[in-house]
Design an enzyme around this catalytic site. Sequence first.
Site, PDB file in Angstrom:
ATOM      1  CG  PHE A   1       1.576 -70.138 -28.966  1.00  0.00           C
ATOM      2  CD1 PHE A   1       1.566 -71.038 -30.031  1.00  0.00           C
ATOM      3  CD2 PHE A   1       1.799 -70.637 -27.688  1.00  0.00           C
ATOM      4  CE1 PHE A   1       1.774 -72.401 -29.812  1.00  0.00           C
ATOM      5  CE2 PHE A   1       1.998 -71.988 -27.463  1.00  0.00           C
ATOM      6  CZ  PHE A   1       1.978 -72.874 -28.529  1.00  0.00           C
TER       7      PHE A   1
ATOM      8  CE  LYS B   1      -0.323 -59.946 -24.006  1.00  0.00           C
ATOM      9  NZ  LYS B   1       0.609 -60.507 -25.000  1.00  0.00           N
TER      10      LYS B   1
ATOM     11  CD  GLU C   1       4.579 -62.420 -25.414  1.00  0.00           C
ATOM     12  OE1 GLU C   1       3.342 -62.500 -25.580  1.00  0.00           O
ATOM     13  OE2 GLU C   1       5.128 -62.608 -24.318  1.00  0.00           O
TER      14      GLU C   1
ATOM     15  CB  SER D   1      -0.112 -71.689 -19.437  1.00  0.00           C
ATOM     16  OG  SER D   1       0.445 -70.436 -19.100  1.00  0.00           O
TER      17      SER D   1
ATOM     18  CB  CYS E   1      -6.832 -75.464 -24.792  1.00  0.00           C
ATOM     19  SG  CYS E   1      -8.347 -74.997 -25.606  1.00  0.00           S
TER      20      CYS E   1
ATOM     21  CD  GLU F   1      -1.676 -77.370 -21.533  1.00  0.00           C
ATOM     22  OE1 GLU F   1      -1.265 -76.419 -20.840  1.00  0.00           O
ATOM     23  OE2 GLU F   1      -2.663 -77.288 -22.287  1.00  0.00           O
TER      24      GLU F   1
HETATM   25  P1  NAD Z   1       0.811 -68.331 -21.946  1.00  0.00           P
HETATM   26  O1  NAD Z   1       0.098 -68.458 -20.650  1.00  0.00           O
HETATM   27  O2  NAD Z   1       2.299 -68.455 -21.952  1.00  0.00           O
HETATM   28  O3  NAD Z   1       0.507 -66.897 -22.623  1.00  0.00           O
HETATM   29  C1  NAD Z   1      -0.813 -66.414 -22.766  1.00  0.00           C
HETATM   30  C2  NAD Z   1      -0.799 -64.887 -22.715  1.00  0.00           C
HETATM   31  O4  NAD Z   1      -0.340 -64.473 -21.431  1.00  0.00           O
HETATM   32  C3  NAD Z   1       0.144 -64.261 -23.734  1.00  0.00           C
HETATM   33  O5  NAD Z   1      -0.510 -63.157 -24.309  1.00  0.00           O
HETATM   34  C4  NAD Z   1       1.365 -63.845 -22.914  1.00  0.00           C
HETATM   35  O6  NAD Z   1       1.938 -62.654 -23.375  1.00  0.00           O
HETATM   36  C5  NAD Z   1       0.827 -63.664 -21.511  1.00  0.00           C
HETATM   37  N1  NAD Z   1       1.735 -64.142 -20.461  1.00  0.00           N
HETATM   38  C6  NAD Z   1       2.596 -65.193 -20.516  1.00  0.00           C
HETATM   39  N2  NAD Z   1       3.217 -65.347 -19.321  1.00  0.00           N
HETATM   40  C7  NAD Z   1       2.761 -64.378 -18.511  1.00  0.00           C
HETATM   41  C8  NAD Z   1       3.019 -64.022 -17.143  1.00  0.00           C
HETATM   42  N3  NAD Z   1       3.883 -64.697 -16.393  1.00  0.00           N
HETATM   43  N4  NAD Z   1       2.329 -62.982 -16.630  1.00  0.00           N
HETATM   44  C9  NAD Z   1       1.457 -62.280 -17.369  1.00  0.00           C
HETATM   45  N5  NAD Z   1       1.185 -62.576 -18.664  1.00  0.00           N
HETATM   46  C10 NAD Z   1       1.805 -63.613 -19.230  1.00  0.00           C
HETATM   47  O7  NAD Z   1       0.137 -69.369 -22.955  1.00  0.00           O
HETATM   48  P2  NAD Z   1       0.615 -69.756 -24.417  1.00  0.00           P
HETATM   49  O8  NAD Z   1       1.846 -70.593 -24.312  1.00  0.00           O
HETATM   50  O9  NAD Z   1       0.617 -68.583 -25.297  1.00  0.00           O
HETATM   51  O10 NAD Z   1      -0.616 -70.674 -24.883  1.00  0.00           O
HETATM   52  C11 NAD Z   1      -0.717 -72.034 -24.587  1.00  0.00           C
HETATM   53  C12 NAD Z   1      -1.547 -72.288 -23.352  1.00  0.00           C
HETATM   54  O11 NAD Z   1      -2.848 -71.731 -23.518  1.00  0.00           O
HETATM   55  C13 NAD Z   1      -1.781 -73.764 -23.091  1.00  0.00           C
HETATM   56  O12 NAD Z   1      -1.672 -73.993 -21.716  1.00  0.00           O
HETATM   57  C14 NAD Z   1      -3.190 -74.004 -23.575  1.00  0.00           C
HETATM   58  O13 NAD Z   1      -3.848 -75.095 -22.982  1.00  0.00           O
HETATM   59  C15 NAD Z   1      -3.836 -72.718 -23.197  1.00  0.00           C
HETATM   60  N6  NAD Z   1      -5.036 -72.475 -23.970  1.00  0.00           N
HETATM   61  C16 NAD Z   1      -6.222 -72.630 -23.329  1.00  0.00           C
HETATM   62  C17 NAD Z   1      -7.399 -72.471 -24.028  1.00  0.00           C
HETATM   63  C18 NAD Z   1      -8.715 -72.670 -23.338  1.00  0.00           C
HETATM   64  O14 NAD Z   1      -9.725 -72.384 -23.952  1.00  0.00           O
HETATM   65  N7  NAD Z   1      -8.761 -73.154 -22.118  1.00  0.00           N
HETATM   66  C19 NAD Z   1      -7.375 -72.129 -25.383  1.00  0.00           C
HETATM   67  C20 NAD Z   1      -6.130 -71.945 -26.011  1.00  0.00           C
HETATM   68  C21 NAD Z   1      -4.966 -72.127 -25.278  1.00  0.00           C
END
Ligand code: NAD
Length: 501
Positions: free
Chosen positions: A157, A181, A184, A234, A289, A389
């Site tokens: 997000f 994708k 959401e 994450s 991140c 985090e």
């Molecule tokens: P998230 O892991 O909750 O969601 C990321 C994606 O995965 C979304 O599209 C979501 O629909 C999907 N998703 C969520 N839970 C899922 C599950 N249990 N099974 C399958 N798919 C699932 O992450 P977020 O809250 O949207 O974003 C923040 C996180 O992203 C932070 O941990 C941040 O550090 C990380 N991030 C990392 C980088 C990097 O380059 N390393 C860059 C941006 C964000």
Amino acid sequence: MTAVSSTTPRMLGNYVGGRWTAVAAGDVLDVNNPATGELLARVPLSGRNELDEAVRAARAALPAWRAVSVIERARRLFGLREELWQRREELARSVTAEMGKTLGDARAEVGRAIEMVECACAVPTTMQGRILEDVAQNVDCETVRQPVGVCAAIVPFNFPAMVPMWFLPFAIACGNTFVLKPSEQVPMTAQIIFEVLDELDLPPGVVNLVNGGRPLVEAMLDHPGIDAISFVGSAGVARLVYERAARAGKRVQALGGAKNHMVVMPDAVIERTVEAIIGSAFGAAGQRCMAGSVVVTVGAAHERLMEELAAATRRLRVGDGMDTSTDVGPVISTAARERIGAAIDVAIAAGARAAVDGRGAAADSGPGNFVGPTILDGVTPDMAIAQEEVFGPVLAVVAVASLDEAIAVVNASRFGNGTSIFTESGAAVRRYRHDVQAGMIGVNIGVAAPVAFFPFSGWKDSFLGDLHAHGGDAVEFFTRKKTVTSRYFSAGDGSGPYFVE
Ligand code: NAD
């Protein structure tokens, strides 16, 4: 997410096979502005059928897209770059409305998104192979790069404009077709990106957009029609994605969470260091991140730094990111606000001291999901606040006596995304960059996120895979190598005049 508006919100569409499509049935989520609670749109949660359609369209488009010359593919990206540039303000406002970061920050994000397209435009050069003549008598050997196939990205997000662009332009530049994708929680900015793509007249199916949540991700990981997965999110989900997609035989890159340390040496230029730390820890309300979330002070740096850092933090204005006087916008959701508040409570119960306490900010800043910038001093490396985090505007401060100790604190983390050192000592920098176990290093820079032309190269639990996002790694990830060894009998034995009858 809760609705507060009484007007009928816009229902977002998928984009499949070159046209916008409605999702027939299934669950729908509200998309709310995190600063105001306003209902912005509704997003359908697609299922297996919508995914099948998108993958079918992407597979069908592969032969024709690959046959478009690489120079023409690059020209299409010039067009994409120009259209995104024309709509940059609209994109930035969309990012602020759905994600919450300040408009200035959103504009910078859109700038980075466009820079990714600019980098991908170099594909006629970057996709070149290699050749070596005479590996044996009259025998040549060459490696060419070919597209991988149908590539898909699952994104988080916090960068609705930039992170999709870490993948999409590079994937299609290399002759692949693509399925995105979005998160959401922030699906609206991708709609604008796909409106722009729609105007480029790419062959139908080259780029596809499918909205959805966890079940859709799981279907993508198992789908036999998808050849490569790029994930950003994450750490726990990154691991799940990495393992499951690899089990299904796909090429995977999975970028995970982070806990980034900023080491401040006693000789740091304090005023500039404070500015950089504030930008890193509290920009985008800590939801990056690459956010610096632990300051490690070395020796006298603690005393030199803390008063100015706390004073500057108290001056930050919390509010709606659309308001140009705002420094720190909301966090993404009520659940995130509660989770962040709980992490601060736990840290204080464990012995940390709130040098600045932002937990009351919600009351002053309207109905949104606000957490004020918070600094927790007296943190020890064993506390959860130093290890996990938080993904909010919370900065932990750990005091140590030496650079050796600081490096040990940084290297004990399970994450290894980014880290910074603030000092004027070349020797300290040399030592730090050599020994620290993280993939992106800032020297007197608070957020050392590489420009598009270098890879986004996290380590440890911050990255699972071999090839990173953007830079030279993108072409490596989005191509397969094919090596040809050849000889021609009519070319002679290499010693005399060649002839062909
Ligand atoms: P998230 O892991 O909750 O969601 C990321 C994606 O995965 C979304 O599209 C979501 O629909 C999907 N998703 C969520 N839970 C899922 C599950 N249990 N099974 C399958 N798919 C699932 O992450 P977020 O809250 O949207 O974003 C923040 C996180 O992203 C932070 O941990 C941040 O550090 C990380 N991030 C990392 C980088 C990097 O380059 N390393 C860059 C941006 C964000």
